[in-house]
Design a protein around this motif. Sequence first.
Motif, PDB file in Angstrom:
ATOM      1  N   ARG A   3       0.831  -1.196   0.000  1.00 15.51           N
ATOM      2  CA  ARG A   3       0.000   0.000   0.000  1.00 15.51           C
ATOM      3  C   ARG A   3       0.866   1.248   0.000  1.00 15.51           C
ATOM      4  NH1 ARG A   3      -5.483  -0.578   2.942  1.00 15.51           N
ATOM      5  NH2 ARG A   3      -4.805   1.153   4.253  1.00 15.51           N
ATOM      6  N   GLN A   4       0.383   2.285  -0.689  1.00 17.04           N
ATOM      7  CA  GLN A   4       1.125   3.543  -0.718  1.00 17.04           C
ATOM      8  C   GLN A   4       0.997   4.237   0.626  1.00 17.04           C
ATOM      9  OE1 GLN A   4      -0.838   4.731  -4.490  1.00 17.04           O
ATOM     10  NE2 GLN A   4       1.214   5.192  -5.236  1.00 17.04           N
ATOM     11  N   ARG A   5       1.985   5.076   0.921  1.00 22.07           N
ATOM     12  CA  ARG A   5       2.099   5.615   2.269  1.00 22.07           C
ATOM     13  C   ARG A   5       2.191   7.141   2.228  1.00 22.07           C
ATOM     14  NH1 ARG A   5       6.613   2.527   5.238  1.00 22.07           N
ATOM     15  NH2 ARG A   5       5.072   0.899   4.905  1.00 22.07           N
ATOM     16  N   ALA A   6       1.465   7.778   3.154  1.00 20.64           N
ATOM     17  CA  ALA A   6       1.459   9.242   3.233  1.00 20.64           C
ATOM     18  C   ALA A   6       1.871   9.698   4.629  1.00 20.64           C
ATOM     19  CB  ALA A   6       0.068   9.778   2.904  1.00 20.64           C
ATOM     20  N   LEU A   7       2.606  10.806   4.656  1.00 22.29           N
ATOM     21  CA  LEU A   7       3.012  11.427   5.923  1.00 22.29           C
ATOM     22  C   LEU A   7       2.162  12.672   6.139  1.00 22.29           C
ATOM     23  CD1 LEU A   7       4.929  11.740   8.363  1.00 22.29           C
ATOM     24  CD2 LEU A   7       6.508  12.976   6.839  1.00 22.29           C
ATOM     25  N   ILE A   8       1.498  12.747   7.299  1.00 20.39           N
ATOM     26  CA  ILE A   8       0.643  13.886   7.650  1.00 20.39           C
ATOM     27  C   ILE A   8       1.329  14.680   8.765  1.00 20.39           C
ATOM     28  CG2 ILE A   8      -1.586  14.560   8.621  1.00 20.39           C
ATOM     29  CD1 ILE A   8      -2.658  11.853   7.444  1.00 20.39           C
ATOM     30  N   VAL A   9       1.511  15.977   8.539  1.00 17.44           N
ATOM     31  CA  VAL A   9       2.210  16.819   9.518  1.00 17.44           C
ATOM     32  C   VAL A   9       1.306  17.984   9.899  1.00 17.44           C
ATOM     33  CG1 VAL A   9       4.346  18.039  10.057  1.00 17.44           C
ATOM     34  CG2 VAL A   9       4.353  16.240   8.296  1.00 17.44           C
ATOM     35  N   ASP A  10       0.804  17.969  11.145  1.00 16.65           N
ATOM     36  CA  ASP A  10      -0.064  19.043  11.629  1.00 16.65           C
ATOM     37  C   ASP A  10      -0.097  18.988  13.156  1.00 16.65           C
ATOM     38  OD1 ASP A  10      -2.447  20.738  12.217  1.00 16.65           O
ATOM     39  OD2 ASP A  10      -2.671  20.670  10.035  1.00 16.65           O
ATOM     40  N   ASP A  11      -0.100  20.143  13.792  1.00 15.35           N
ATOM     41  CA  ASP A  11      -0.100  20.146  15.257  1.00 15.35           C
ATOM     42  C   ASP A  11      -1.515  20.098  15.848  1.00 15.35           C
ATOM     43  OD1 ASP A  11      -0.649  22.665  14.290  1.00 15.35           O
ATOM     44  OD2 ASP A  11       0.228  23.702  16.003  1.00 15.35           O
ATOM     45  N   GLU A  12      -2.536  20.122  15.000  1.00 16.62           N
ATOM     46  CA  GLU A  12      -3.914  20.033  15.480  1.00 16.62           C
ATOM     47  C   GLU A  12      -4.407  18.591  15.369  1.00 16.62           C
ATOM     48  OE1 GLU A  12      -6.693  23.005  14.068  1.00 16.62           O
ATOM     49  OE2 GLU A  12      -5.021  24.221  13.322  1.00 16.62           O
ATOM     50  N   ASP A  29      -1.709   3.876   3.680  1.00 20.10           N
ATOM     51  CA  ASP A  29      -1.192   3.813   5.045  1.00 20.10           C
ATOM     52  C   ASP A  29      -0.714   5.211   5.414  1.00 20.10           C
ATOM     53  OD1 ASP A  29      -1.663   1.150   5.439  1.00 20.10           O
ATOM     54  OD2 ASP A  29       0.303   0.498   4.733  1.00 20.10           O
ATOM     55  N   THR A  30      -0.952   5.620   6.639  1.00 20.25           N
ATOM     56  CA  THR A  30      -0.549   6.966   7.048  1.00 20.25           C
ATOM     57  C   THR A  30       0.340   6.937   8.287  1.00 20.25           C
ATOM     58  OG1 THR A  30      -2.543   7.256   8.394  1.00 20.25           O
ATOM     59  CG2 THR A  30      -2.653   8.019   6.114  1.00 20.25           C
ATOM     60  N   ARG A  31       1.199   7.938   8.361  1.00 20.71           N
ATOM     61  CA  ARG A  31       1.995   8.204   9.557  1.00 20.71           C
ATOM     62  C   ARG A  31       1.770   9.678   9.894  1.00 20.71           C
ATOM     63  NH1 ARG A  31       1.966   3.552   9.003  1.00 20.71           N
ATOM     64  NH2 ARG A  31       3.705   2.071   8.893  1.00 20.71           N
ATOM     65  N   VAL A  36       7.987  19.652  12.750  1.00 17.02           N
ATOM     66  CA  VAL A  36       9.027  19.406  11.736  1.00 17.02           C
ATOM     67  C   VAL A  36       9.982  18.316  12.203  1.00 17.02           C
ATOM     68  CG1 VAL A  36      10.967  20.431  10.488  1.00 17.02           C
ATOM     69  CG2 VAL A  36       8.872  21.754  10.817  1.00 17.02           C
ATOM     70  N   LYS A  37      10.351  18.326  13.467  1.00 19.20           N
ATOM     71  CA  LYS A  37      11.302  17.344  14.008  1.00 19.20           C
ATOM     72  C   LYS A  37      10.765  15.915  13.835  1.00 19.20           C
ATOM     73  CE  LYS A  37      13.803  16.183  18.296  1.00 19.20           C
ATOM     74  NZ  LYS A  37      13.216  14.848  18.525  1.00 19.20           N
ATOM     75  N   GLU A  38       9.510  15.685  14.235  1.00 18.64           N
ATOM     76  CA  GLU A  38       8.933  14.345  14.111  1.00 18.64           C
ATOM     77  C   GLU A  38       8.802  13.936  12.637  1.00 18.64           C
ATOM     78  OE1 GLU A  38       5.260  13.916  16.186  1.00 18.64           O
ATOM     79  OE2 GLU A  38       6.123  14.372  18.169  1.00 18.64           O
ATOM     80  N   ALA A  39       8.468  14.906  11.779  1.00 17.21           N
ATOM     81  CA  ALA A  39       8.348  14.610  10.346  1.00 17.21           C
ATOM     82  C   ALA A  39       9.690  14.142   9.773  1.00 17.21           C
ATOM     83  CB  ALA A  39       7.857  15.849   9.604  1.00 17.21           C
ATOM     84  N   ARG A  40      10.761  14.830  10.136  1.00 17.50           N
ATOM     85  CA  ARG A  40      12.088  14.430   9.651  1.00 17.50           C
ATOM     86  C   ARG A  40      12.455  13.041  10.156  1.00 17.50           C
ATOM     87  NH1 ARG A  40      16.087  19.732   9.893  1.00 17.50           N
ATOM     88  NH2 ARG A  40      14.933  21.008   8.396  1.00 17.50           N
ATOM     89  N   GLU A  41      12.054  12.715  11.383  1.00 11.64           N
ATOM     90  CA  GLU A  41      12.348  11.386  11.919  1.00 11.64           C
ATOM     91  C   GLU A  41      11.616  10.303  11.135  1.00 11.64           C
ATOM     92  OE1 GLU A  41      11.229  11.818  15.996  1.00 11.64           O
ATOM     93  OE2 GLU A  41      13.103  12.852  16.576  1.00 11.64           O
ATOM     94  N   LEU A  43      10.596  10.524   8.002  1.00 16.84           N
ATOM     95  CA  LEU A  43      11.191  10.473   6.660  1.00 16.84           C
ATOM     96  C   LEU A  43      12.505   9.710   6.647  1.00 16.84           C
ATOM     97  CD1 LEU A  43      10.417  14.167   5.656  1.00 16.84           C
ATOM     98  CD2 LEU A  43       9.622  12.159   4.388  1.00 16.84           C
ATOM     99  N   ALA A  44      13.230   9.780   7.732  1.00 14.90           N
ATOM    100  CA  ALA A  44      14.509   9.053   7.830  1.00 14.90           C
ATOM    101  C   ALA A  44      14.283   7.556   8.016  1.00 14.90           C
ATOM    102  CB  ALA A  44      15.331   9.607   8.980  1.00 14.90           C
ATOM    103  N   LYS A  45      13.132   7.177   8.614  1.00 10.16           N
ATOM    104  CA  LYS A  45      12.866   5.770   8.928  1.00 10.16           C
ATOM    105  C   LYS A  45      12.153   5.020   7.798  1.00 10.16           C
ATOM    106  CE  LYS A  45      10.790   6.502  12.905  1.00 10.16           C
ATOM    107  NZ  LYS A  45      10.075   6.242  14.185  1.00 10.16           N
ATOM    108  N   GLU A  46      11.216   5.680   7.097  1.00  8.94           N
ATOM    109  CA  GLU A  46      10.358   4.974   6.147  1.00  8.94           C
ATOM    110  C   GLU A  46      10.247   5.738   4.826  1.00  8.94           C
ATOM    111  OE1 GLU A  46       6.524   4.114   7.727  1.00  8.94           O
ATOM    112  OE2 GLU A  46       7.285   3.325   9.644  1.00  8.94           O
TER     113      GLU A  46
END
Length: 445
Positions: A3-12, A29-31, A36-41, A43-46
């Motif tokens: 499955r394709q995977r998307a990263l969602i970055v929002d503080d709300e 699949d979503t993460r 920004v810090k968690e997003a970079r982590e 991106l480095a893992k998956e």
Amino acid sequence: MTRQRALIVDDEPDIRELLEITLGRMKLDTRSARNVKEAREWLAKEPFDLCLTDMRLPDGTGLDLVQHILQRHPQVPVAMITAYGSLDTAINALKAGAFDFLTKPVDLGRLRELVATALRLRPTDSEELPVDSRLLGESPPMKALRKQILKLARSQAPVYISGESGSGKELVARLIHEQGGRSEQPFVPVNCGAIPSELMESEFFGHKKGSFTGAIEDKQGLFQAANGGTLFLDEVADLPLPMQVKLLRSIQEKAVRAVGGQQELVVDVRILCATHKDLAAEVAAGRFRQDLYYRLNVIELRVPPLRERREDIAQLTEVMLKRLAEGPGLSPARLATDALDKLKNYRFPGNVRELENMLERAYTLCEDDQITAADLRLADACGSSENGDASLAQIDNLEDHLEDIERKLIMQALEETRWNRTAAAQRLGLSFRSMRYRLKKLGID
């Protein structure tokens, strides 16, 4: 199947949950990340196929994340989520390299369209568009152009394609469309200078039956025809000011209303535009709206004229001559050395289109399948000054010389407006009656 995977970055949390549910229903699949810090982590893992990020984050901005992804993960398209009405922020995101943008509150239909388009982008290992028979040339300007086309194809940003007549602006627009996520959807080109002003609104937005005299049935407009794909506005500087206002609203609202219609229809269209005029100068002169200019000119792509890439002329002529000989019983003509030298020293005010027309004429006139300098009929080309002025010694008859110049300009205007005589007359600053007289005088049918 993975499955394709998307990263969602929002503080709300509510926004994150909404996006997770919507993308989950699209079988992604979503993460999620809160900053920004968690997003970079993550991106480095998956590996990810898409990233959706808010503009304002606790430890930075969405633009910071766009820059990070462009440098470290260039294959991942990033869509920016901005506050409603922050058009300047959205445009800055597109200029920074974001794939597209959404405004809050998030429209779920628009979100699904954006995600589907982003996921259709083809991964590429090359930084430059492969050379094909339509966009030839190994000169530095052409290599840079192909690289820019490939980059812009991975974005939904509006692109203003500038360049002289005949340089290949429509071809560049087609290649941007073909290499992007909308390639399987329509590409709709329209010459803005060839549509009579009284029919322009109907052509762009469609009309309802009975809305005006002659409207005998419902008609789909160009925006509706391009829905899901790309609308290419050629010679956009020729749009009258009232139409510029309506076009701006349709682009901003992503919706159109047919003439005589009561409801707006939502459309998903990428806008590419071009003109041979200096659009900034048109704005300064008051002939083009500044707000529309900023909306269309998010990214400018310049197509180089042929005289700036003379080293490509040999390759262009070889391919064009082969194309001319594709009919039954025809053999390709050869270009004599003196003919090639003459072409390389010619200024080509009509660019690639002029070269093609010139070779077609020479191919018809040449003997023994060899095109000589005489067959090109460019006796005054090498003796011309840089701005194309002929010396007095080259003029046998002033009236004939002026008539020849007039014929060339009228033919160029007719070609650019697809032989619409009214539009060609407007481009040359002539009345229709004067245009008709000149066509008759010059024997142009």
